[in-house]
Design a protein around this motif. Structure first.
Motif, PDB file in Angstrom:
ATOM      1  N   ASN A 153       0.800  -1.230   0.000  1.00 41.17           N
ATOM      2  CA  ASN A 153       0.000   0.000   0.000  1.00 41.17           C
ATOM      3  C   ASN A 153       0.828   1.273   0.000  1.00 41.17           C
ATOM      4  N   ALA A 154       0.405   2.215  -0.844  1.00 43.19           N
ATOM      5  CA  ALA A 154       1.074   3.510  -1.000  1.00 43.19           C
ATOM      6  C   ALA A 154       0.361   4.571  -0.169  1.00 43.19           C
ATOM      7  N   TRP A 155       1.033   5.724   0.002  1.00 43.48           N
ATOM      8  CA  TRP A 155       0.475   6.806   0.807  1.00 43.48           C
ATOM      9  C   TRP A 155       0.564   8.170   0.131  1.00 43.48           C
ATOM     10  N   ASP A 156       1.270   8.254  -0.980  1.00 45.38           N
ATOM     11  CA  ASP A 156       1.326   9.508  -1.737  1.00 45.38           C
ATOM     12  C   ASP A 156       1.770   9.186  -3.154  1.00 45.38           C
ATOM     13  N   ALA A 157       1.893  10.219  -3.990  1.00 41.40           N
ATOM     14  CA  ALA A 157       2.246   9.985  -5.385  1.00 41.40           C
ATOM     15  C   ALA A 157       3.617   9.345  -5.526  1.00 41.40           C
ATOM     16  N   ALA A 158       4.577   9.784  -4.720  1.00 44.44           N
ATOM     17  CA  ALA A 158       5.934   9.246  -4.827  1.00 44.44           C
ATOM     18  C   ALA A 158       5.978   7.758  -4.478  1.00 44.44           C
ATOM     19  N   SER A 159       5.301   7.379  -3.397  1.00 50.45           N
ATOM     20  CA  SER A 159       5.303   5.959  -3.024  1.00 50.45           C
ATOM     21  C   SER A 159       4.528   5.126  -4.032  1.00 50.45           C
ATOM     22  N   ALA A 160       3.461   5.685  -4.612  1.00 50.75           N
ATOM     23  CA  ALA A 160       2.714   4.972  -5.646  1.00 50.75           C
ATOM     24  C   ALA A 160       3.581   4.718  -6.869  1.00 50.75           C
ATOM     25  N   LEU A 161       4.350   5.723  -7.264  1.00 50.89           N
ATOM     26  CA  LEU A 161       5.270   5.536  -8.382  1.00 50.89           C
ATOM     27  C   LEU A 161       6.311   4.470  -8.072  1.00 50.89           C
ATOM     28  N   ALA A 162       6.791   4.440  -6.835  1.00 47.75           N
ATOM     29  CA  ALA A 162       7.778   3.433  -6.450  1.00 47.75           C
ATOM     30  C   ALA A 162       7.186   2.031  -6.509  1.00 47.75           C
ATOM     31  N   VAL A 163       5.938   1.898  -6.096  1.00 52.77           N
ATOM     32  CA  VAL A 163       5.259   0.605  -6.192  1.00 52.77           C
ATOM     33  C   VAL A 163       5.167   0.173  -7.652  1.00 52.77           C
ATOM     34  N   ARG A 164       4.771   1.095  -8.490  1.00 52.97           N
ATOM     35  CA  ARG A 164       4.642   0.770  -9.918  1.00 52.97           C
ATOM     36  C   ARG A 164       5.999   0.439 -10.530  1.00 52.97           C
ATOM     37  N   GLU A 165       7.033   1.221 -10.186  1.00 56.04           N
ATOM     38  CA  GLU A 165       8.366   0.986 -10.729  1.00 56.04           C
ATOM     39  C   GLU A 165       8.933  -0.362 -10.281  1.00 56.04           C
ATOM     40  N   ALA A 166       8.460  -0.858  -9.146  1.00 60.40           N
ATOM     41  CA  ALA A 166       8.890  -2.172  -8.666  1.00 60.40           C
ATOM     42  C   ALA A 166       8.224  -3.308  -9.436  1.00 60.40           C
ATOM     43  N   GLY A 167       7.219  -2.964 -10.277  1.00 60.55           N
ATOM     44  CA  GLY A 167       6.626  -3.962 -11.153  1.00 60.55           C
ATOM     45  C   GLY A 167       5.269  -4.479 -10.744  1.00 60.55           C
ATOM     46  N   PHE A 168       4.635  -3.858  -9.742  1.00 59.53           N
ATOM     47  CA  PHE A 168       3.322  -4.346  -9.315  1.00 59.53           C
ATOM     48  C   PHE A 168       2.242  -3.895 -10.293  1.00 59.53           C
ATOM     49  N   PRO A 169       1.229  -4.760 -10.538  1.00 64.49           N
ATOM     50  CA  PRO A 169       0.230  -4.471 -11.571  1.00 64.49           C
ATOM     51  C   PRO A 169      -0.935  -3.606 -11.114  1.00 64.49           C
ATOM     52  N   ALA A 170      -0.928  -3.212  -9.841  1.00 61.84           N
ATOM     53  CA  ALA A 170      -1.979  -2.346  -9.304  1.00 61.84           C
ATOM     54  C   ALA A 170      -1.412  -1.629  -8.090  1.00 61.84           C
ATOM     55  N   VAL A 171      -2.077  -0.555  -7.707  1.00 57.45           N
ATOM     56  CA  VAL A 171      -1.657   0.227  -6.540  1.00 57.45           C
ATOM     57  C   VAL A 171      -2.840   0.363  -5.599  1.00 57.45           C
ATOM     58  N   ALA A 172      -2.585   0.107  -4.314  1.00 52.89           N
ATOM     59  CA  ALA A 172      -3.601   0.302  -3.277  1.00 52.89           C
ATOM     60  C   ALA A 172      -3.140   1.407  -2.339  1.00 52.89           C
ATOM     61  N   THR A 173      -4.089   2.139  -1.788  1.00 54.20           N
ATOM     62  CA  THR A 173      -3.754   3.135  -0.777  1.00 54.20           C
ATOM     63  C   THR A 173      -4.034   2.568   0.615  1.00 54.20           C
ATOM     64  N   SER A 174      -3.459   3.203   1.615  1.00 58.95           N
ATOM     65  CA  SER A 174      -3.738   2.891   3.024  1.00 58.95           C
ATOM     66  C   SER A 174      -4.335   4.130   3.656  1.00 58.95           C
TER      67      SER A 174
END
Length: 244
Positions: free
Chosen positions: A23-44
């Motif tokens: 789970n991400a918490w802002d735009a930067a962490s969401a981008l990091a999740v995506r850059e790591a190769g995950f196919p979806a992003v969830a927030t907390s």
């Protein structure tokens, strides 16, 4: 486009081959999740609340929470699912309208609040109304909080889970469940995707896949760890040492 992304997110919920959501918490962490190769992003919700300067538990103004979700959805090219607690007091139609306007195509909805567990019939009606308002444009992850606030029995979780699935939920989230035998039993008896929170003491992702789990999320745990690391760096700077 929204329905396509919702369908793509829904298709990732495969029992035995779960979608993993750090789970991400802002735009930067969401981008990091995506850059790591995950196919979806969830927030907390808890992590977002803390970043915005609020406590968890629907204390974040709804406009600020939705704006945070929108910033995350704007910067990634994959489906986003948002943790929106109990909906911040919005009615089902307005909740769906505001959530879809952020670009998110999924949501967590929990069945407890400040007064404890919500009546399962009331929660099922709420979920059904959200489904009716959203059609298939939202993937609904129905949180079951009996392991946090209730009797912690399989029967209680199954009763709620079944009612929520009948109301239109796509996935059931018995947060706080960690026992392997209980996870396996719930997966088997519900016959639908089950979300497990990957916290301390919970089997790892590979084992959860073997147990038939369809979705794995990390809640606010990763943010707490990252924040703790930042605190240690600040302490090093305060002590006159290099934080690196």
């Amino acid at each position: 486009m929204t329905t396509d992304r919702a369908s793509a997110l829904r298709a990732l919920h495969v029992p035995g081959d779960p979608v993993i959501l750090p789970n991400a918490w802002d735009a930067a962490s969401a981008l990091a999740v995506r850059e790591a190769g995950f196919p979806a992003v969830a927030t907390s919700s808890a992590a977002v609340a803390r970043v915005l300067g609020y406590e968890d538990g629907e204390r974040t103004p709804v406009a600020e929470m939705m704006a945070a979700v929108a910033r995350i959805a704007r910067v990634v090219d994959v489906p986003v699912t948002a943790d929106i607690e109990r909906g911040y007091g919005l009615g089902p139609a307005e909740l769906v309208e505001r959530l879809l306007s952020t670009g998110a195509v999924g949501c967590n909805l929990e069945d407890s609040g400040a007064g404890g567990l919500i009546d399962p019939g009331e929660q099922a009606d709420f979920l059904a109304a959200v489904r009716a308002a959203a059609g298939q444009a939202l993937v609904i992850n129905a949180r079951v909080d009996t392991y946090l606030h209730g009797t912690k029995t399989r029967e209680a979780a199954l009763e709620r889970g079944r009612r929520y699935l009948e109301a239109g939920a796509d996935c059931v989230y018995p947060i706080g469940l960690a026992d392997e035998d209980e996870i396996r039993a719930l997966v088997s008896e519900l016959g639908a995707p089950v979300n497990v929170y990957a916290g301390p003491g919970v089997p790892g992702p590979a084992r959860l896949a073997e147990l038939g789990v369809g979705r794995i999320s990390f809640g606010s745990g990763l943010h707490r760890a990252v924040h703790g690391y930042a605190q240690s760096m600040f302490a090093e700077v305060r002590a006159g040492r290099s934080p690196y």
